[in-house]
Design a protein around this motif. Structure first.
Motif, PDB file in Angstrom:
ATOM      1  N   LEU A 258       0.838  -1.203   0.000  1.00 24.04           N
ATOM      2  CA  LEU A 258       0.000   0.000   0.000  1.00 24.04           C
ATOM      3  C   LEU A 258       0.871   1.251   0.000  1.00 24.04           C
ATOM      4  O   LEU A 258       0.577   2.229  -0.712  1.00 24.04           O
ATOM      5  CB  LEU A 258      -0.915   0.000   1.226  1.00 24.04           C
ATOM      6  N   ALA A 259       1.940   1.227   0.797  1.00 21.90           N
ATOM      7  CA  ALA A 259       2.846   2.379   0.848  1.00 21.90           C
ATOM      8  C   ALA A 259       3.451   2.667  -0.516  1.00 21.90           C
ATOM      9  O   ALA A 259       3.615   3.821  -0.911  1.00 21.90           O
ATOM     10  CB  ALA A 259       3.943   2.125   1.880  1.00 21.90           C
ATOM     11  N   ALA A 260       3.782   1.616  -1.252  1.00 22.10           N
ATOM     12  CA  ALA A 260       4.455   1.785  -2.530  1.00 22.10           C
ATOM     13  C   ALA A 260       3.489   2.086  -3.682  1.00 22.10           C
ATOM     14  O   ALA A 260       3.850   2.810  -4.620  1.00 22.10           O
ATOM     15  CB  ALA A 260       5.262   0.530  -2.854  1.00 22.10           C
ATOM     16  N   HIS A 261       2.258   1.561  -3.612  1.00 23.37           N
ATOM     17  CA  HIS A 261       1.384   1.599  -4.789  1.00 23.37           C
ATOM     18  C   HIS A 261      -0.023   2.122  -4.513  1.00 23.37           C
ATOM     19  O   HIS A 261      -0.846   2.138  -5.427  1.00 23.37           O
ATOM     20  CB  HIS A 261       1.290   0.197  -5.400  1.00 23.37           C
ATOM     21  N   GLY A 262      -0.293   2.540  -3.282  1.00 25.62           N
ATOM     22  CA  GLY A 262      -1.647   2.971  -2.948  1.00 25.62           C
ATOM     23  C   GLY A 262      -2.155   4.111  -3.808  1.00 25.62           C
ATOM     24  O   GLY A 262      -3.300   4.099  -4.276  1.00 25.62           O
ATOM     25  N   ARG A 263      -1.302   5.124  -4.028  1.00 25.00           N
ATOM     26  CA  ARG A 263      -1.743   6.281  -4.833  1.00 25.00           C
ATOM     27  C   ARG A 263      -1.965   5.889  -6.283  1.00 25.00           C
ATOM     28  O   ARG A 263      -2.865   6.424  -6.944  1.00 25.00           O
ATOM     29  CB  ARG A 263      -0.715   7.398  -4.746  1.00 25.00           C
ATOM     30  N   THR A 264      -1.163   4.959  -6.781  1.00 28.32           N
ATOM     31  CA  THR A 264      -1.361   4.494  -8.157  1.00 28.32           C
ATOM     32  C   THR A 264      -2.701   3.788  -8.293  1.00 28.32           C
ATOM     33  O   THR A 264      -3.453   4.021  -9.251  1.00 28.32           O
ATOM     34  CB  THR A 264      -0.227   3.525  -8.553  1.00 28.32           C
ATOM     35  N   LEU A 265      -3.029   2.938  -7.324  1.00 26.83           N
ATOM     36  CA  LEU A 265      -4.267   2.171  -7.385  1.00 26.83           C
ATOM     37  C   LEU A 265      -5.497   3.061  -7.300  1.00 26.83           C
ATOM     38  O   LEU A 265      -6.545   2.753  -7.886  1.00 26.83           O
ATOM     39  CB  LEU A 265      -4.299   1.140  -6.254  1.00 26.83           C
ATOM     40  N   THR A 266      -5.397   4.164  -6.576  1.00 28.55           N
ATOM     41  CA  THR A 266      -6.564   5.021  -6.359  1.00 28.55           C
ATOM     42  C   THR A 266      -6.571   6.246  -7.264  1.00 28.55           C
ATOM     43  O   THR A 266      -7.523   7.027  -7.231  1.00 28.55           O
ATOM     44  CB  THR A 266      -6.624   5.489  -4.897  1.00 28.55           C
ATOM     45  N   GLY A 267      -5.526   6.432  -8.058  1.00 32.62           N
ATOM     46  CA  GLY A 267      -5.435   7.619  -8.899  1.00 32.62           C
ATOM     47  C   GLY A 267      -6.135   7.434 -10.231  1.00 32.62           C
ATOM     48  O   GLY A 267      -6.606   6.352 -10.581  1.00 32.62           O
ATOM     49  N   SER A 268      -6.229   8.503 -10.979  1.00 32.99           N
ATOM     50  CA  SER A 268      -6.790   8.461 -12.328  1.00 32.99           C
ATOM     51  C   SER A 268      -5.709   8.934 -13.298  1.00 32.99           C
ATOM     52  O   SER A 268      -4.816   9.697 -12.936  1.00 32.99           O
ATOM     53  CB  SER A 268      -8.019   9.355 -12.440  1.00 32.99           C
ATOM     54  N   GLY A 269      -5.808   8.479 -14.536  1.00 36.60           N
ATOM     55  CA  GLY A 269      -4.837   8.890 -15.536  1.00 36.60           C
ATOM     56  C   GLY A 269      -3.480   8.247 -15.375  1.00 36.60           C
ATOM     57  O   GLY A 269      -2.484   8.707 -15.938  1.00 36.60           O
ATOM     58  N   ALA A 298      -7.016   0.719   0.694  1.00 35.36           N
ATOM     59  CA  ALA A 298      -6.836   1.896  -0.159  1.00 35.36           C
ATOM     60  C   ALA A 298      -8.163   2.619  -0.379  1.00 35.36           C
ATOM     61  O   ALA A 298      -8.203   3.859  -0.395  1.00 35.36           O
ATOM     62  CB  ALA A 298      -6.226   1.485  -1.500  1.00 35.36           C
ATOM     63  N   GLU A 299      -9.237   1.861  -0.545  1.00 34.62           N
ATOM     64  CA  GLU A 299     -10.559   2.474  -0.717  1.00 34.62           C
ATOM     65  C   GLU A 299     -10.916   3.347   0.484  1.00 34.62           C
ATOM     66  O   GLU A 299     -11.417   4.470   0.326  1.00 34.62           O
ATOM     67  CB  GLU A 299     -11.627   1.394  -0.887  1.00 34.62           C
ATOM     68  N   ILE A 300     -10.660   2.818   1.685  1.00 35.64           N
ATOM     69  CA  ILE A 300     -11.008   3.569   2.890  1.00 35.64           C
ATOM     70  C   ILE A 300     -10.121   4.797   3.031  1.00 35.64           C
ATOM     71  O   ILE A 300     -10.597   5.910   3.309  1.00 35.64           O
ATOM     72  CB  ILE A 300     -10.891   2.660   4.127  1.00 35.64           C
ATOM     73  N   CYS A 301      -8.816   4.619   2.822  1.00 33.39           N
ATOM     74  CA  CYS A 301      -7.889   5.736   2.992  1.00 33.39           C
ATOM     75  C   CYS A 301      -8.161   6.860   1.994  1.00 33.39           C
ATOM     76  O   CYS A 301      -8.063   8.047   2.332  1.00 33.39           O
ATOM     77  CB  CYS A 301      -6.450   5.245   2.845  1.00 33.39           C
ATOM     78  N   SER A 305     -14.171   4.414  -4.417  1.00 28.93           N
ATOM     79  CA  SER A 305     -14.444   3.029  -4.792  1.00 28.93           C
ATOM     80  C   SER A 305     -13.404   2.547  -5.801  1.00 28.93           C
ATOM     81  O   SER A 305     -13.014   3.288  -6.710  1.00 28.93           O
ATOM     82  CB  SER A 305     -15.838   2.904  -5.409  1.00 28.93           C
ATOM     83  N   LEU A 306     -12.979   1.312  -5.629  1.00 31.73           N
ATOM     84  CA  LEU A 306     -12.069   0.688  -6.588  1.00 31.73           C
ATOM     85  C   LEU A 306     -12.770  -0.444  -7.342  1.00 31.73           C
ATOM     86  O   LEU A 306     -12.137  -1.407  -7.768  1.00 31.73           O
ATOM     87  CB  LEU A 306     -10.819   0.159  -5.873  1.00 31.73           C
TER      88      LEU A 306
END
Length: 346
Positions: A258-269, A298-301, A305-306
């Motif tokens: 999550l630390a390494a990829h959380g923003r990627t999973l929840t980001g757009s573009g 990641a959804e909660i943080c 929705s993912l």
């Protein structure tokens, strides 16, 4: 020989809560008295016995003398002359230092009722400082009793103990953190740790950001709450943190992912290669519990929705290509997955 209900059960009863477990103290007895009644002795260091019918713990009244820096470095004296008040004096907080006699009489020599009414967590005596684990126990109680405050005197005493916290085992600290993660207000555990300047076990964590995260989000369970620390902490210091505390393997792996990829999973573009690498890192193409733990946390943080990412993962899992098994197959499959991600808009 007299038996008293003690500690958290008495505290919870006075707070109008249902106790989760009952602990008992036996005054004026020796081990043989309990063994003759069918009790089973457990452990060698402390005179603790299990009731033959209920299985509840009964401990002989005792005093303790510190012999070293660790949580378990004590010599115990369970002489039958030890009084109930002496036994209660070795406990951590006044709200945990009350007893209930068989006839219903409340024994409260250290002002536990007063502090319950005032909603204050206060140490019983200077002997509090003899057990460094109590620092994290108080932090955990702050999370479990969110309408209570830690007294200024107790916070000052806890600050004076920070140099001794390294003598604890990581497993002990992890246990207290895990209990706090299951409590109504986990943020208060981190607030207390931050307030006393603890910098050994929690070194590398961004405590202000972690506190803010837990103040604004509620997590599904202990695993998601502990994994969520990865949302506010970079991968390398987080991995060191989890290693120091001997964290559960699944939580450690999920938190670092999550630390390494959380923003990627929840980001757009996000570009397809970066997103595919994130999916691979959270083991999205294998059957395991890690993928869903990372996605749900990641959804909660991120408060989003993912569902689209989950659907994309399912499609990528089922993707097949026409190529011979081996390294060539992997390269062709990767290109096919990148093409499919490029057509999607999660």
């Amino acid at each position: 020989m007299k038996t008293y209900l003690v500690g958290g059960a008495v505290r919870d009863e006075l707070l109008g809560r249902t106790p989760t477990e009952n602990d008992w103290v036996v005054v004026g007895a020796v081990p043989e008295d309990l063994l003759r009644r069918g009790f089973k002795q457990v452990g060698r260091d402390f005179p603790v016995f299990l009731h033959p019918r209920t299985g509840e713990e009964h401990a002989l009244a005792r005093t303790e003398r510190r012999t070293g820096p660790g949580h378990a470095d004590f010599v115990c004296d369970a002489d039958p002359s030890v009084t109930l008040e002496q036994d209660l004096s070795r406990r951590d907080l006044t709200v945990n230092a009350m007893a209930r006699a068989a006839d219903g009489t409340l024994v409260d020599p250290y002002g536990g009722q007063r502090d319950l009414a005032a909603r204050v967590l206060r140490h019983v005596s200077p002997a509090f400082a003899e057990d460094p684990l109590r620092v994290f126990r108080v932090a955990r109680f702050a999370a479990q009793l969110p309408d209570f405050s830690v007294s200024d005197e107790t916070l000052a005493l806890m600050r004076s103990m920070t140099g001794e916290l390294s003598a604890l085992s990581g497993e002990r600290v992890w246990t207290e953190l895990s209990k706090a993660a299951a409590a109504p207000a986990p943020a208060r555990f981190f607030e207390t740790v931050h307030a006393i300047g603890e910098n050994h076990w929690f070194d590398g964590l961004d405590l202000p950001r972690t506190i803010e995260l837990f103040q604004h989000h509620e997590f599904d369970d202990v695993s998601t709450a502990l994994t969520a620390v990865g949302w506010t902490t970079p991968p390398e210091p987080l991995e060191r943190f989890f290693t120091r505390l001997h964290a559960q393997r699944l939580v450690k792996r999920a938190g670092v992912a999550l630390a390494a990829h959380g923003r990627t999973l929840t980001g757009s573009g996000t570009n397809p290669e970066t997103l595919l690498d994130a999916f691979t890192a959270i083991e999205a193409f294998r059957e395991n519990a890690m993928t869903e733990l990372v996605l749900r946390t990641a959804e909660i943080c991120a408060a989003t929705s993912l569902a689209a990412q989950r659907q994309l993962i399912e499609e990528l899992r089922g993707l097949r290509v026409d190529a011979e098994p081996g390294s060539a197959y992997g390269a062709v499959l990767r290109r096919a997955r990148l093409s499919r991600i490029g057509k999607a808009s999660p």
